[in-house]
Design an enzyme around this catalytic site. Structure first.
Site, short mmCIF file in Angstrom:
data_model
loop_
_atom_site.label_atom_id
_atom_site.label_comp_id
_atom_site.label_asym_id
_atom_site.label_seq_id
_atom_site.Cartn_x
_atom_site.Cartn_y
_atom_site.Cartn_z
N THR A 1 0.82 -1.21 0.00
CA THR A 1 0.00 0.00 0.00
C THR A 1 0.85 1.26 0.00
O THR A 1 0.50 2.27 -0.63
CB THR A 1 -0.93 0.00 1.23
OG1 THR A 1 -1.78 -1.14 1.16
CG2 THR A 1 -1.79 1.26 1.27
N GLY B 1 -6.07 -8.19 4.61
CA GLY B 1 -5.59 -7.73 3.31
C GLY B 1 -4.10 -7.51 3.26
O GLY B 1 -3.54 -7.25 2.19
N VAL B 2 -3.42 -7.60 4.40
CA VAL B 2 -1.96 -7.47 4.56
C VAL B 2 -1.38 -6.33 3.72
O VAL B 2 -0.28 -6.44 3.18
CB VAL B 2 -1.22 -8.81 4.28
CG1 VAL B 2 -1.67 -9.88 5.25
CG2 VAL B 2 -1.42 -9.29 2.86
N CYS B 3 -2.10 -5.22 3.63
CA CYS B 3 -1.61 -4.02 2.93
C CYS B 3 -1.17 -4.32 1.50
O CYS B 3 -0.16 -3.79 1.02
CB CYS B 3 -0.48 -3.36 3.71
SG CYS B 3 -1.00 -2.62 5.26
N SER B 4 -1.90 -5.20 0.83
CA SER B 4 -1.57 -5.54 -0.56
C SER B 4 -2.85 -5.52 -1.40
O SER B 4 -3.38 -6.56 -1.77
CB SER B 4 -0.92 -6.92 -0.64
OG SER B 4 -0.56 -7.24 -1.97
#
Length: 804
Positions: free
Chosen positions: A125, A380-383
């Site tokens: 992100t 969402g693990v910043c992806s």
């Protein structure tokens, strides 16, 4: 496992017991998100700070000079750790990897005319956010990157361009070519490489001939667990991009003039002197020097760490892949590629499904993981790009999920039958085989179903018989009173508590009165034909006689809607509702011109939830009671029977409440093709034109199964006596007959009004002064853990079993 790997794992187990007491009795699979420091590192750091006095490097005192020397020493050692030539690269200390990204964008922001920005879909992100600074931006996949390298520039001009990508996806561990930066032919294209995930367990070799990135960001925290510090490595040939950087902080200038004149002179010896604003985090930098030494003494080289984590990853991936339920269905859906190739890092992402195909929610998984002392990351693990690609989430779906209330970290992580996040297991230097085996045992214990649960029993006894009907057609009406969208054969269509997906979410409002428009007054509304284009993520509306069209995003984009909802009160079927109107003049003019009436498009409820709610009004009529139905011949003029009760208290026992959107009375309207045939036979007796099925604007049309021995047991109007139907695996309750008005006389092809079929219906289907045709119904929500329960759908051609 070979003896070398076995011996190294045993050594790490001993290190784990001695150096990581906080992990005792835990299963640690979150190295990429929560790397922990060793006891040796923290002890050495504490000893250093309690025995040596360090001061601000910007001073000339002895403690300050000690700090300066240490900073210079650690900077050089880190360059050596990443095998970066100090003549070719400069290393800048930053708060974290994200701060390094922002610093690069800070330099590009000052370029005259701005810059273009391209980022790979697997980016974190923090790199995606760079697009907000660019003049033009684009998200690219592997194929598009290769096309670009081959000379097909995705931008129309040759302005300064920054391309950002990740060395290793922090979502699924997939690795991307280091050579991308080398292969770009254009002189004004620069590359920013996010090496934070790769650098945590693998050696970064910036002297390798394939390596040519202009900017590299890394996190020391992810490698060593401490300190919380990042680095930005800048190729000296790209230093000039910072020449126009406007801001300067303490320690980055040789002279500053204030007052009558404003002037300053930046430091010029090294780039890092100009970019490290203010007091350096010198204690953290000193800790980084200790971390380098401690990490090497505990784990050896990064190559050894890489081999160890690769072995553990293969073991974990293979173990998850082999897990099966009692019926043979796989337990896990894996998103990470096979670790047998060299293009995958120590990250395994997956989701869990039940034996009946339902997704296990991340919230349920996390609760069990916590109580079992398992450290793993979900969500969402910043992806955003990686998640969308792995889970096949289209942009409109993600925005619609957001509009419907989804936020990262919330329990409602299954939306419209799809997960919106993953379970990510990531391995690091201190991970051991026991972590992997313990995690696999945990999943076997809590999520592998040996004995397959039974589907919920349908409460109607004869719904287990042979199907005597099939679904002939499914139609939804996205905009109330406008044309319908016919669901293509073979397509599964979602069923929601409010009705079929996308049915009557929009309406047209009169600009003056705020009243929702209806075909009763404006029959031309049927000429407005909607198409649900899921690939483009839009609702496309065409006016049949003008061939003009407009599009509306399927997601409830708040920027397109009026913000002041107090001004959007309207009435639908006599009820006051709160809708949200679209602001677009072009959009609203399209509908106004098509109908010849000033109107605006509105949505209720936005995103499928709404700012209010409506309840169905359908109820069983007196003529549908068992004794009455038995006395009536299908289609015959009924005897005079008492009117149904009018008061709410009297009708409570006859009415089932459920939420609806903008439909008149119920979630779903169904008609029986045999009843349409019977009606047309009656119309033909006096020479009238046959009624088209579309005139009744049903959501579901049923037809008999020719050749089935029971097909003739469902004759015309037999739906009056039905109480439940099962379509495929979904059960529906009948709510009562549908009362008809003059709207059925609107020709749905031309928009013209006729006398039929209402004239004949009034003679054959009038009960107590009211005309009925078709049946209201609602979906019966079931409990259980099957895919059909979690994401109910129906499709054309499915068998239908009837109670009654």
């Amino acid at each position: 496992m070979d003896s070398e790997t076995c011996g190294y794992n045993e050594a790490i187990e001993n290190i784990r017991d001695a150096q990581y007491p906080m992990l005792k009795d835990s299963i640690y699979l979150d190295h990429a998100g929560a790397t922990v420091p060793s006891k040796a590192l923290m002890d050495a750091f504490a000893s250093e700070l309690t025995s040596v006095l360090y001061g601000n490097p910007h001073s000339g005192s002895l403690p300050s000079q000690l700090s300066t020397d240490q900073v210079d020493d650690v900077r050089l050692r880190l360059l050596e750790f990443f095998n970066a030539d100090s003549d070719e690269y400069d290393l800048v200390f930053v708060a974290n990897a994200t701060a390094g990204v922002k610093l690069v964008l800070d330099g590009l922001r000052s370029i005259q005319g701005g810059f273009n920005y391209a980022y790979h879909q697997a980016c974190h992100t923090s790199l995606v956010g760079g697009r907000e600074e660019a003049r033009h931006s684009i998200c690219v996949n592997d194929e598009q990157v290769q096309n670009w390298i081959d000379g097909r520039n995705p931008f129309e001009d040759d302005s300064t361009t920054l391309f950002s990508y990740t060395a290793q996806s922090h979502l699924d561990g997939r690795r991307y070519p280091m050579s991308w930066g080398r292969d770009f032919k254009t002189a004004r294209t620069y590359t920013l490489l996010d090496a934070a995930s790769l650098g945590a367990t693998s050696r970064i070799d910036m002297f390798h001939p394939d390596f040519a990135a202009d900017f590299v960001v890394l996190s020391l925290y992810k490698i060593f667990g401490f300190p919380d510090l990042g680095v930005l490595l800048v190729r000296k040939s790209a230093e000039h991009l910072f020449d126009q950087r406007k801001y300067f902080g303490g320690g980055t200038v040789d002279m500053v003039v204030v007052g009558r004149e404003q002037w300053h002179a930046r430091k010029t010896a090294f780039l890092h002197e100009r970019l490290e604003d203010g007091t350096l985090p010198f204690h953290n930098i000193i800790a980084a020097g200790i971390a380098l030494q401690t990490h090497a003494s505990l784990f050896g080289s990064m190559d050894q760490v890489s081999r160890h984590t690769a072995y553990l990853t293969r073991r974990l991936h293979a173990g998850l892949e082999k897990l099966r339920h009692g019926n043979g269905r796989p337990v896990c859906t894996l998103y990470s590629p096979s670790p047998e190739s060299q293009s995958t890092g120590p990250v395994v992402s997956f989701n869990i499904r039940s034996s009946l195909g339902a997704w296990v929610t991340l919230g349920e998984f996390e609760k069990l993981a916590i109580v079992n002392k398992i450290h793993v990351r979900t969500g969402g693990v910043c992806s955003p790009g990686g998640i969308a690609a792995a889970l096949d989430l289209q942009p409109w779906e993600m925005k619609k999920n957001f509009s419907a209330g989804f936020r990262c970290g919330m329990d409602n992580d299954i939306m419209n039958g799809k997960p919106v996040g993953v379970i990510r297991a990531s391995l690091g230097a201190m991970s051991v085989k026991a972590d992997v085996d313990g995690f696999l045992d945990f999943i076997r214990e809590f999520f592998v179903e040996v004995d397959i649960p039974q589907l919920p029993n349908v409460s109607v006894s004869d719904l287990t018989g042979k199907p005597s009907l099939l679904v002939k057609a499914i139609t939804v009406y996205p905009i109330k009173s406008c044309g319908g969208f016919t669901v293509p054969p073979g397509m599964d269509w979602a069923v929601r508590p409010e009705g079929l997906a996308w049915d009557r979410e929009w309406c047209l409002l009169h600009k003056g009165s705020g009243q929702a428009l209806s075909q009763k007054r404006y029959p031309r509304m049927t000429l407005l034909r909607p198409t649900l284009d899921f690939e483009a993520g839009v609702l496309r509306i065409t006016c049949k006689d003008s061939l003009q069209s407009v599009t509306v995003p399927l997601s409830a984009d708040p920027t397109l809607l009026e913000k002041d909802i107090r001004q959007t009160k309207t009435r639908v079927c006599g009820e006051e509702i709160t809708a949200q109107m679209y602001k677009s003049v072009e959009l609203n003019n399209f509908f106004s011109d098509a109908l010849g009436i000033p109107c605006v498009l509105a949505r209720f409820p936005p995103g499928g939830r709404g700012l209010g709610s409506r309840l169905n009004k359908a109820k069983m009529q007196k003529h549908q009671q068992a004794d009455t139905v038995q006395r009536l011949l299908p289609g015959s003029f009924p005897d005079d029977v008492p009117s149904p009760p009018d008061s709410d208290s009297e009708q409570t026992k006859l009415k089932v409440e459920t939420k609806i959107l903008l439909s008149n009375e119920s979630p779903i309207l169904m008609i029986h093709s045999a009843s349409v045939d019977a009606l047309n036979e009656a119309i033909a007796q006096h020479g009238g034109p046959p009624a088209m099925t579309s005139a009744f604007r049903a959501n579901i049309v049923l037809e008999g199964v020719q050749g089935n021995e029971d097909w003739d047991k469902r004759p015309a109007y037999s739906e009056d006596s039905w109480r439940k139907v099962r379509i495929g695996n979904q059960t529906f309750s009948l709510l009562g007959a549908c009362r008809r008005c003059q709207m059925v006389c609107v020709d749905q092809e031309t928009g013209e009004r006729r006398q039929e079929p209402l004239a004949t219906l009034s003679k054959t289907r009038r009960f107590n002064g009211k005309i009925y045709f078709g049946a209201h119904m609602k979906h019966d929500e079931m409990s259980g853990s099957s895919e059909d329960v979690q994401h109910p759908t129906i499709r054309i051609g499915e068998p239908v079993v009837v109670d009654g």
